[in-house]
Design an enzyme around this catalytic site. Structure first.
Site, PDB file in Angstrom:
ATOM      1  N   LYS A 123      10.241   8.997  19.206  1.00  0.00           N
ATOM      2  CA  LYS A 123      10.759   8.532  17.915  1.00  0.00           C
ATOM      3  C   LYS A 123      10.449   7.056  17.797  1.00  0.00           C
ATOM      4  O   LYS A 123      10.749   6.269  18.702  1.00  0.00           O
ATOM      5  CB  LYS A 123      12.291   8.751  17.869  1.00  0.00           C
ATOM      6  N   GLN A 178      10.976   0.523  22.226  1.00  0.00           N
ATOM      7  CA  GLN A 178      11.655   1.625  21.538  1.00  0.00           C
ATOM      8  C   GLN A 178      12.362   2.564  22.525  1.00  0.00           C
ATOM      9  O   GLN A 178      13.407   3.135  22.210  1.00  0.00           O
ATOM     10  CB  GLN A 178      10.607   2.402  20.726  1.00  0.00           C
ATOM     11  N   LYS A 205      15.686   0.874  23.274  1.00  0.00           N
ATOM     12  CA  LYS A 205      16.490   0.818  22.048  1.00  0.00           C
ATOM     13  C   LYS A 205      17.083   2.193  21.731  1.00  0.00           C
ATOM     14  O   LYS A 205      18.271   2.335  21.463  1.00  0.00           O
ATOM     15  CB  LYS A 205      15.575   0.364  20.898  1.00  0.00           C
ATOM     16  N   LYS A 212       5.581   4.908  19.177  1.00  0.00           N
ATOM     17  CA  LYS A 212       5.260   3.994  18.084  1.00  0.00           C
ATOM     18  C   LYS A 212       3.822   4.249  17.663  1.00  0.00           C
ATOM     19  O   LYS A 212       3.024   4.762  18.450  1.00  0.00           O
ATOM     20  CB  LYS A 212       5.408   2.542  18.546  1.00  0.00           C
ATOM     21  N   ASP A 241       7.741   1.095   9.451  1.00  0.00           N
ATOM     22  CA  ASP A 241       7.829  -0.214  10.101  1.00  0.00           C
ATOM     23  C   ASP A 241       7.123  -1.177   9.139  1.00  0.00           C
ATOM     24  O   ASP A 241       7.032  -0.868   7.931  1.00  0.00           O
ATOM     25  CB  ASP A 241       7.148  -0.178  11.493  1.00  0.00           C
ATOM     26  N   THR A 298      18.603  -0.979   9.152  1.00  0.00           N
ATOM     27  CA  THR A 298      18.210  -1.968  10.170  1.00  0.00           C
ATOM     28  C   THR A 298      18.840  -3.333   9.863  1.00  0.00           C
ATOM     29  O   THR A 298      19.418  -3.976  10.743  1.00  0.00           O
ATOM     30  CB  THR A 298      16.676  -2.074  10.256  1.00  0.00           C
ATOM     31  N   SER A 313      17.844   6.946  11.450  1.00  0.00           N
ATOM     32  CA  SER A 313      16.795   7.973  11.432  1.00  0.00           C
ATOM     33  C   SER A 313      17.265   9.209  12.193  1.00  0.00           C
ATOM     34  O   SER A 313      17.012  10.346  11.782  1.00  0.00           O
ATOM     35  CB  SER A 313      15.516   7.441  12.076  1.00  0.00           C
TER      36      SER A 313
HETATM   37  P1  NDP Z   1       8.219  -5.119   5.865  1.00  0.00           P
HETATM   38  O1  NDP Z   1       6.796  -4.782   5.810  1.00  0.00           O
HETATM   39  O2  NDP Z   1       9.158  -4.533   4.877  1.00  0.00           O
HETATM   40  O3  NDP Z   1       8.432  -6.712   5.809  1.00  0.00           O
HETATM   41  C1  NDP Z   1       7.836  -7.548   6.749  1.00  0.00           C
HETATM   42  C2  NDP Z   1       8.160  -8.986   6.386  1.00  0.00           C
HETATM   43  O4  NDP Z   1       7.733  -9.832   7.455  1.00  0.00           O
HETATM   44  C3  NDP Z   1       7.439  -9.461   5.139  1.00  0.00           C
HETATM   45  O5  NDP Z   1       8.218 -10.439   4.507  1.00  0.00           O
HETATM   46  C4  NDP Z   1       6.164 -10.063   5.700  1.00  0.00           C
HETATM   47  O6  NDP Z   1       5.582 -11.042   4.867  1.00  0.00           O
HETATM   48  C5  NDP Z   1       6.675 -10.689   6.975  1.00  0.00           C
HETATM   49  N1  NDP Z   1       5.593 -10.696   7.975  1.00  0.00           N
HETATM   50  C6  NDP Z   1       4.960  -9.624   8.507  1.00  0.00           C
HETATM   51  N2  NDP Z   1       4.004 -10.010   9.357  1.00  0.00           N
HETATM   52  C7  NDP Z   1       4.040 -11.338   9.368  1.00  0.00           C
HETATM   53  C8  NDP Z   1       3.300 -12.315  10.051  1.00  0.00           C
HETATM   54  N3  NDP Z   1       2.309 -11.984  10.910  1.00  0.00           N
HETATM   55  N4  NDP Z   1       3.630 -13.603   9.842  1.00  0.00           N
HETATM   56  C9  NDP Z   1       4.625 -13.930   8.982  1.00  0.00           C
HETATM   57  N5  NDP Z   1       5.355 -13.040   8.297  1.00  0.00           N
HETATM   58  C10 NDP Z   1       5.064 -11.776   8.488  1.00  0.00           C
HETATM   59  O7  NDP Z   1       8.675  -4.752   7.368  1.00  0.00           O
HETATM   60  P2  NDP Z   1      10.136  -4.484   7.930  1.00  0.00           P
HETATM   61  O8  NDP Z   1      11.116  -5.339   7.231  1.00  0.00           O
HETATM   62  O9  NDP Z   1      10.343  -3.022   7.987  1.00  0.00           O
HETATM   63  O10 NDP Z   1       9.975  -4.969   9.451  1.00  0.00           O
HETATM   64  C11 NDP Z   1      10.243  -6.309   9.855  1.00  0.00           C
HETATM   65  C12 NDP Z   1      10.488  -6.351  11.348  1.00  0.00           C
HETATM   66  O11 NDP Z   1      11.598  -5.503  11.690  1.00  0.00           O
HETATM   67  C13 NDP Z   1       9.340  -5.857  12.233  1.00  0.00           C
HETATM   68  O12 NDP Z   1       9.332  -6.601  13.433  1.00  0.00           O
HETATM   69  C14 NDP Z   1       9.719  -4.418  12.541  1.00  0.00           C
HETATM   70  O13 NDP Z   1       9.113  -3.945  13.732  1.00  0.00           O
HETATM   71  C15 NDP Z   1      11.224  -4.586  12.709  1.00  0.00           C
HETATM   72  N6  NDP Z   1      11.998  -3.361  12.568  1.00  0.00           N
HETATM   73  C16 NDP Z   1      11.932  -2.622  11.416  1.00  0.00           C
HETATM   74  C17 NDP Z   1      12.698  -1.490  11.296  1.00  0.00           C
HETATM   75  C18 NDP Z   1      12.764  -0.722  10.022  1.00  0.00           C
HETATM   76  O14 NDP Z   1      13.625   0.152   9.920  1.00  0.00           O
HETATM   77  N7  NDP Z   1      11.934  -1.008   9.019  1.00  0.00           N
HETATM   78  C19 NDP Z   1      13.506  -0.979  12.421  1.00  0.00           C
HETATM   79  C20 NDP Z   1      13.578  -1.892  13.563  1.00  0.00           C
HETATM   80  C21 NDP Z   1      12.815  -3.013  13.609  1.00  0.00           C
HETATM   81  P3  NDP Z   1       4.345 -10.659   3.917  1.00  0.00           P
HETATM   82  O15 NDP Z   1       4.930  -9.804   2.833  1.00  0.00           O
HETATM   83  O16 NDP Z   1       3.805 -11.951   3.446  1.00  0.00           O
HETATM   84  O17 NDP Z   1       3.378  -9.897   4.794  1.00  0.00           O
END
Ligand code: NDP
Length: 445
Positions: free
Chosen positions: A90, A111, A114, A126, A166, A210, A377
């Site tokens: 998962k 993961q 977690k 993943k 993600d 999250t 999830s």
């Molecule tokens: P989204 O795609 O919804 O948002 C990602 C955000 O982070 C955007 O604002 C993006 O900016 C920014 N970002 C991504 N890559 C970079 C980078 N290289 N440098 C600077 N900013 C960056 O993703 P999520 O919110 O779903 O995920 C965010 C984090 O949370 C990740 O680390 C993910 O692994 C973790 N996570 C997510 C979960 C989920 O349920 N979605 C669960 C557990 C962890 P821009 O739009 O400019 O790219």
């Protein structure tokens, strides 16, 4: 570090050259595990760590697709099925140009621990692709997702491997992936993916889970020092799914979130981020933070730079790995920081974590603090299995109980192993022991 663990670690690093994020995640876990192996020599004898660091299966595949102009593109797809000791693999799918095997493996490795901490029956995995969804039309996204699933479908299933979203993979992408899975297999197998739409098998609270969970975890940490979110000044990185819902929850609990970022810069809004406007700009219009600043009087946009320059008492990194380094951590500490909870996976570098811990800052690592997403999830899988759908209140209550449980388990494990208040040790040992016990019980596989 214990010399026996050092030897295993060195072998793992040598066998996986060039995968620096995976190395970082492995080293951090190994640094916590010395006391466990003193108490449980059977883990060393059973080579549990060697097995845990080698994914059960790694799938790499070609993803060809055509853009709206008819040009052919070829991306690379990944699914790393890391460990199934506790349940089906998962973990999410990430679509971002930075994705390569080392990133997928670090995320899959994290993961495992977690998912174990949630107490739910889920293993660790993943996946993703180096596809860049930014600027692509809906039709292009759909064609990419269909091509991706045309290979992935043969490897997944509700009892085998259950992907979710993600970075770059939200409700829209899960919809296209699910549609293609259904078409190829001729099965309405709701439990094969999570993060689905509410009308076709999704769970209420999954989009919020999250971010909400990260704030609930932080609130529990604050309580241990007689504090709460009320009146805190919060700085958040990112402005995607996790960040938006973390901002909403922190403000609901009485904090003022004064800044958030994307990959082009950050906004400062002293009155507190307007979540409805942020969501409209980022989730509905798929716009940029400059659009937010243009429409929100009193806010301003800073191009480039670091959001961690903004003063705050609580920091919630919710963007991506290694976005908060030692210098940024030192600056936050000197500006009056009291707590950090990681909504993103491994957003703090190893030196940043050291700075926080040496300064006595409450620090909640991602594998504990952001586990609310995968836990919800698993609740979605439960609803799918029983053909049921729960209310928002009930599901949110379950999420809250799970996050409080994870916090308490990490705190108790840290105490038990002589590191009170160290949530990194608590999360690593708590997750590891559960998986290691199950692996030994299931024999040499
Ligand atoms: P989204 O795609 O919804 O948002 C990602 C955000 O982070 C955007 O604002 C993006 O900016 C920014 N970002 C991504 N890559 C970079 C980078 N290289 N440098 C600077 N900013 C960056 O993703 P999520 O919110 O779903 O995920 C965010 C984090 O949370 C990740 O680390 C993910 O692994 C973790 N996570 C997510 C979960 C989920 O349920 N979605 C669960 C557990 C962890 P821009 O739009 O400019 O790219």
């Amino acid at each position: 570090m214990d010399s026996r663990l050092e030897a295993v670690r060195d072998t793992v690093l040598a066998r996986n050259p060039g995968e620096k994020e995976f190395h970082q995640a492995v080293i951090e876990v190994f640094e916590s595990l010395g006391p466990v192996h003193d108490r449980h020599p059977e883990f060393l004898e059973g080579a549990v760590l060697e097995r845990l660091c080698e994914p059960e299966r790694q799938i790499i595949f070609r993803v060809p697709w055509t853009d709206d102009a008819g040009r052919v593109h070829v991306n690379r797809g990944f699914r790393v099925e890391f460990n199934s000791a506790l349940g089906p693999y998962k973990g999410g799918l990430r679509f971002h140009p930075s994705v390569y095997l080392g990133i997928v493996k670090f995320l899959g490795f994290e993961q495992i621990f977690k998912n174990a901490l949630t107490g739910m029956p889920i293993g660790g995995g993943k996946g993703g692709s180096d596809f860049d969804p930014r600027g692509r039309s809906d039709a292009e996204i759909m064609r990419f997702c269909q091509s991706f699933m045309t290979e992935l479908y043969r490897h997944i299933g509700e009892y085998t491997d259950v992907p979710a979203g993600d970075i770059g993979v939200g409700g829209r992408e899960i919809g296209y992936l699910f549609g293609q899975y259904k078409r190829i297999t001729n099965r309405y197998e709701s439990g094969v993916l999570t993060g689905k739409g509410i009308s076709w098998g999704g769970s209420l609270v999954r989009p919020e889970a999250t971010g909400y969970g990260t704030v609930i975890f932080a609130q529990e940490m604050l309580k241990t020092r007689g504090q709460s979110f009320d009146g805190q000044r919060v700085v958040v990185s990112g402005s995607g799914n996790v960040a938006i819902h973390a901002i909403a929850k922190a403000q609901f609990l009485g904090a003022t979130v004064v800044a958030c970022s994307d990959s082009a810069g950050y906004i400062v809004d002293e009155a507190g981020i307007d979540v409805a406007l942020l969501s409209q700009v980022k989730e509905v219009e798929r716009g940029r933070l400059t659009d937010y600043a243009a429409r929100r009087p009193g806010s301003n946009h800073v191009a480039g730079g670091s959001v961690w320059d903004v003063t705050g008492t609580v920091a919630l990194p919710c963007a991506t790995q290694n976005e908060l380094d030692g210098d940024a951590a030192a600056k936050l500490v000197s500006n009056g920081l009291i707590a950090v909870a990681e909504g993103a996976n491994m957003p703090s570098t190893r030196s940043a974590v050291s700075v926080f811990q040496e300064a006595g800052i409450l620090f909640g690592p991602g594998k504990a603090a952001n586990a609310g997403g995968v836990a919800t999830s698993a609740l979605e899988m439960q609803q799918n299995a029983s053909r049921d759908s729960w209310s928002f209140e009930h599901t949110e209550q379950r999420l809250t109980e799970i996050m409080v449980g994870i916090h308490d388990r990490c705190a108790a494990t840290a105490d038990e192993y002589g590191a009170p208040g160290n949530y990194v040790v608590g999360a690593n040992i708590g997750g590891f022991v559960k998986v290691a016990d199950a692996m030994l019980a299931q024999g040499l596989i």
